[in-house]
Design an enzyme around this catalytic site. Structure first.
Site, PDB file in Angstrom:
ATOM      1  N   ARG A 103       0.903  -1.303  -0.071  1.00 52.64           N
ATOM      2  CA  ARG A 103       0.034   0.025  -0.222  1.00 52.64           C
ATOM      3  C   ARG A 103       0.737   1.086  -0.075  1.00 52.64           C
ATOM      4  NH1 ARG A 103      -1.931   1.155   4.576  1.00 52.64           N
ATOM      5  NH2 ARG A 103      -1.262  -0.501   5.849  1.00 52.64           N
ATOM      6  N   TYR A 144      -1.222  -3.455  -6.840  1.00 53.89           N
ATOM      7  CA  TYR A 144      -1.007  -4.151  -5.689  1.00 53.89           C
ATOM      8  C   TYR A 144      -2.088  -4.051  -4.852  1.00 53.89           C
ATOM      9  CZ  TYR A 144       2.040  -7.153  -2.639  1.00 53.89           C
ATOM     10  OH  TYR A 144       2.606  -8.294  -2.026  1.00 53.89           O
ATOM     11  N   LYS A 180      -9.491  -2.253   1.840  1.00 48.47           N
ATOM     12  CA  LYS A 180      -9.374  -1.146   2.459  1.00 48.47           C
ATOM     13  C   LYS A 180      -9.755   0.040   2.048  1.00 48.47           C
ATOM     14  CE  LYS A 180      -6.088  -3.639   4.872  1.00 48.47           C
ATOM     15  NZ  LYS A 180      -6.444  -4.068   6.079  1.00 48.47           N
ATOM     16  N   HIS A 224     -11.007  -2.261  11.482  1.00 46.13           N
ATOM     17  CA  HIS A 224      -9.986  -2.971  11.262  1.00 46.13           C
ATOM     18  C   HIS A 224      -9.690  -4.064  12.459  1.00 46.13           C
ATOM     19  CE1 HIS A 224      -5.224  -3.054   9.973  1.00 46.13           C
ATOM     20  NE2 HIS A 224      -6.052  -3.868   9.402  1.00 46.13           N
ATOM     21  N   SER A 278      -1.667  -3.321  11.340  1.00 47.51           N
ATOM     22  CA  SER A 278      -1.031  -4.259  10.212  1.00 47.51           C
ATOM     23  C   SER A 278      -0.024  -4.981  10.834  1.00 47.51           C
ATOM     24  CB  SER A 278      -0.963  -3.466   8.895  1.00 47.51           C
ATOM     25  OG  SER A 278      -1.721  -2.785   8.466  1.00 47.51           O
ATOM     26  N   CYS A 319       0.410  -7.390  12.880  1.00 41.95           N
ATOM     27  CA  CYS A 319       0.519  -7.617  14.425  1.00 41.95           C
ATOM     28  C   CYS A 319       0.008  -8.931  14.692  1.00 41.95           C
ATOM     29  CB  CYS A 319      -0.063  -6.476  15.194  1.00 41.95           C
ATOM     30  SG  CYS A 319       0.861  -5.151  15.307  1.00 41.95           S
ATOM     31  N   ASP A 364      -9.523  -9.738   9.207  1.00 40.21           N
ATOM     32  CA  ASP A 364      -9.066  -8.377   8.868  1.00 40.21           C
ATOM     33  C   ASP A 364     -10.207  -7.327   9.343  1.00 40.21           C
ATOM     34  OD1 ASP A 364      -6.935  -6.738   8.166  1.00 40.21           O
ATOM     35  OD2 ASP A 364      -7.687  -6.345   6.255  1.00 40.21           O
ATOM     36  N   ARG A 408       2.351 -12.333  -0.245  1.00 39.70           N
ATOM     37  CA  ARG A 408       0.882 -12.530   0.180  1.00 39.70           C
ATOM     38  C   ARG A 408       0.332 -13.779  -0.535  1.00 39.70           C
ATOM     39  NH1 ARG A 408      -1.315  -8.873   3.916  1.00 39.70           N
ATOM     40  NH2 ARG A 408       0.585  -7.085   3.698  1.00 39.70           N
TER      41      ARG A 408
HETATM   42  O1  O2Y Z   1       0.232  -4.294   1.158  1.00 38.48           O
HETATM   43  C1  O2Y Z   1      -0.909  -4.455   0.726  1.00 38.48           C
HETATM   44  O2  O2Y Z   1      -1.591  -3.978  -0.180  1.00 38.48           O
HETATM   45  C2  O2Y Z   1      -1.767  -5.206   1.579  1.00 38.48           C
HETATM   46  S1  O2Y Z   1      -2.125  -4.437   3.449  1.00 38.48           S
HETATM   47  C3  O2Y Z   1      -3.198  -5.603   4.150  1.00 38.48           C
HETATM   48  C4  O2Y Z   1      -3.449  -6.715   3.488  1.00 38.48           C
HETATM   49  C5  O2Y Z   1      -4.277  -7.735   4.133  1.00 38.48           C
HETATM   50  C6  O2Y Z   1      -4.645  -7.297   5.347  1.00 38.48           C
HETATM   51  N1  O2Y Z   1      -4.335  -6.074   6.064  1.00 38.48           N
HETATM   52  C7  O2Y Z   1      -3.570  -5.132   5.478  1.00 38.48           C
HETATM   53  C8  O2Y Z   1      -3.065  -3.947   6.318  1.00 38.48           C
HETATM   54  O3  O2Y Z   1      -2.319  -3.174   5.608  1.00 38.48           O
HETATM   55  O4  O2Y Z   1      -3.680  -3.811   7.119  1.00 38.48           O
HETATM   56 MN    MN Z   2      -5.207  -5.362   7.845  1.00 38.77          MN
END
Ligand code: O2Y
Ligand code: MN
Length: 635
Positions: A96, A237, A246, A266, A288, A290, A313, A411
């Site tokens: 992200r 991504y 998200k 979340h 994220s 944890c 999640d 992932r």
């Molecule tokens: O890096 C990403 O695009 C995925 S981030 C993510 C994916 C699944 C669950 N939680 C998260 C997060 O960043 O909280």
């Molecule tokens: Mn998450």
């Protein structure tokens, strides 16, 4: 990839853009607003084809196979991983991008100090220019999707328009996609408009690359909460591109939840059954990376206790007719972090991903399987790393540093239904009644193992004060404590001060005694020997105490920071830390369950500092609670 081929094979509802303009074209819906919106975007982006996704297995398989043909996917050895594929992203598109993520409201202060902001008119103009012609040579896929079981009173429908087949197949796993959603939408149902492009048009005859995307300065992940729209450009991504997750289920949904009187959080959701067959549903908001997925699928290390998964999640929660809060998991799959996932850390995740799973940025072994660091099996003597290069355990970069075979944010995308401990009621449209909320974070010092809030305002204070050491799931510096209120910092869809106020108003909507009991947990305290608490399956010991507190039992002492378990309140039967004798562990537990007064005074200052950017938008009730705890610590 050969989009034309895919489209032909996959679905009769693929139409040429020109033909799409003609009134004779058959659409799989009579929703005129939806049809017009799709056609307008197809025209703007100059997409070669338009493909309406029906969400069938046939369509999923055809798109995956066409991605294998184009080189975007590697099919894994069907004897080792049946129905599984590996994708490798561009090196610049691996997570992200928080610095390119925007909450675009008319007034800057409505987005709040934690969000990047550009006014909607300006941002839409910039992005419309980027969208112009951006799908040349590509297929525009229309993905109708439901967040939550179709028809549930808590669910919402979205439609994502994308030129990424990778997004389509991931969305099919992560959400409920296709004809059944269009049926639910009817002729004039409400849906959330989600636009996405990888931002890499193809010139006539130009060969595609395996992972098309745009450079960082052209990436935009934009949210318009006042009109419930999402516009994403330039990244293919995860959270940037799978817009149900998200963007919709947290940022847009948190804004809708405030308007409509519910909560979009979340949080994982788990079902806990005691040896006496008592059931409690517990949700947990951890930042994220944890261990939400690990906790949601935990194998308890106390006999007779059972954990089952509802979600790993995100939780959407509404007050039910009986005044209790009911939660659904809006997703239908797991997009979990691969590195570190092993038969030790999360055996149920490992069992979930044995088939029908898409792996991204993992290493490819010579026998057609995948591998990552922390998988709990020896590294292969040779593999292809996440960048497609030859790799051995001795591979080093130009500075002599060991090269990782899998990207730290690699992932797996796997169907939730494949999880061996998925709860029977995970798709109950009415949701499950929540008994407790846990907040938490990765905190090496000060924060105790578990601490119960004294009242609802204290509960909201606890959530507002959450923070965690950063890891590779975001692009921030690794290893520093970042304040992450309610584990929502990257996901607030509006001013986080207003969000706290929304939480504070929950007791106005129901009997406060029917709301979940609230706890703060920390599995990550360290001393000179390392982690002071085993975590993983031993976290059941903390959950057992949580259940006892919910039921009005469970020994606790009242302290300035909350109710802490008495030293003997946590069931330690059979607990083994190979680094500590039983006597040492007793002392460690005392440290884990006591108030570090000097540490807390500093913590309170840090929380006060984190409230400052909000000015008057941070509710007075939380500042008063902070002052009350500060005064109690001074006594
Ligand atoms: O890096 C990403 O695009 C995925 S981030 C993510 C994916 C699944 C669950 N939680 C998260 C997060 O960043 O909280
Ligand atoms: Mn998450």
């Amino acid at each position: 990839m050969s989009c034309k081929k895919t489209a032909k094979r996959a679905c009769k509802t693929t139409v040429k853009t020109k033909a799409a303009k003609a009134s004779a074209v058959k659409y799989p819906t009579r929703h005129e607003e939806l049809i017009k919106w799709v056609n307008d975007f197809a025209k703007l982006t100059q997409a070669k084809n338009v493909h309406w996704c029906d969400g069938t297995k046939k369509e999923y398989n055809a798109i995956c196979e066409s991605m294998v043909e184009s080189g975007a996917f590697v099919k894994l050895n069907p004897k080792k991983r049946p129905g599984c594929y590996l994708a490798r992203s561009h090196w610049s598109d691996v997570a992200r991008v928080e610095n390119r993520t925007y909450i675009s409201t008319e007034k800057r202060e409505d987005a709040g100090p934690t969000n990047n902001w550009v006014a909607p008119d300006e941002l839409k103009k910039t992005m419309t220019d980027l969208y112009k012609g951006c799908m040349k040579g590509r297929t525009l896929y229309v993905i109708p999707f439901s967040m939550g079981p179709i028809g549930s009173p808590i669910s919402k429908i979205g439609v994502e328009l994308t030129d990424s087949p990778y997004v389509v197949v991931n969305m099919i796993i992560m959400t409920r996609v296709g004809t059944k959603v269009l049926k639910q939408l009817g002729k004039d149902g409400e849906f959330i408009k989600c636009l996405h492009s990888v931002g890499a048009p193809l010139k006539p005859g130009q060969k595609d690359v395996p992972w098309p995307c745009a450079p960082l300065e052209k990436k935009y992940i934009s949210h318009f909460p006042e009109t419930s729209e999402i516009w994403s450009f330039g990244s293919g991504y995860g959270g940037n591109a799978l817009l149900g997750k998200k963007c919709l289920a947290l940022r847009i949904a948190s804004s809708l939840a405030r308007k409509e009187g519910w909560l979009a959080e979340h949080m994982l959701i788990l079902k806990l059954t005691s040896p006496e067959n008592k059931v409690h549903y517990i949700t947990a908001a951890f930042p994220s990376a944890c261990g939400k997925t690990n906790l949601a699928m935990m194998e308890p290390r106390l006999p007779g206790w059972k954990v089952e998964t509802i979600g790993d999640d995100i939780a959407w929660m509404k007050i039910g007719a009986d005044g209790r809060l009911y939660a659904i998991n809006p997703e239908s799959g797991f997009f979990g972090v691969a590195p570190g996932t092993s038969m030790d850390s999360n055996p149920n995740a490992m069992r979930t991903i044995t088939k029908n799973t898409i792996f991204t940025n993992c290493a490819l072994t010579d026998d057609g399987d995948i591998w990552w660091e922390g998988m709990g099996v020896p590294a292969p003597a040779h593999a292809i790393d996440w960048q497609g290069k030859d790799w051995t355990p001795d591979t080093v970069d130009k500075d002599g540093k060991k090269v990782k075979a899998a990207h730290p944010n690699a992932r797996f995308t796997a169907p939730a239904a494949q999880c061996p401990v998925i709860a029977d009621e995970w798709e109950d449209p009415n949701g499950v009644p929540v008994s407790a909320f846990l907040f938490g974070g990765r905190r090496p010092t000060v924060i105790p193992l578990v601490n119960q809030a004294k009242d609802w305002t204290h509960a909201v204070f606890m959530g507002s004060a959450a923070g965690s050491e950063t890891t590779a799931a975001n692009l921030a510096e690794v290893g520093v404590v970042r304040r992450d209120p309610m584990a929502m910092l990257p996901f607030f869809g509006y001013n986080a001060g207003d969000y706290m106020l929304h939480w504070l108003t929950m007791p106005l909507r129901t009997d406060v005694n029917k709301l979940p009991k609230v706890f703060f947990t920390n599995w990550f305290r360290k001393d000179e020997k390392g982690f002071m608490w085993n975590g993983f399956g031993d976290n059941i010991r903390v959950l057992k105490w949580v259940c006892e507190r919910i039921e009005g039992k469970g020994k606790a002492v009242e302290t300035p920071i909350g109710f802490l378990p008495t030293p003997d309140a946590i069931d330690m039967t059979g607990y083994v830390d190979p680094q500590r004798s039983a006597a040492e562990m007793k002392k460690t537990m005392k440290d884990l369950l006591s108030v570090d007064v000097e540490g807390w005074k500093k913590e309170i200052e840090a929380v006060a500092e984190s409230y400052k950017p909000f000015g008057n938008r941070m509710p007075y009730a939380l500042k008063a609670k902070l002052a009350e705890i500060k005064a109690a610590l001074e006594k």
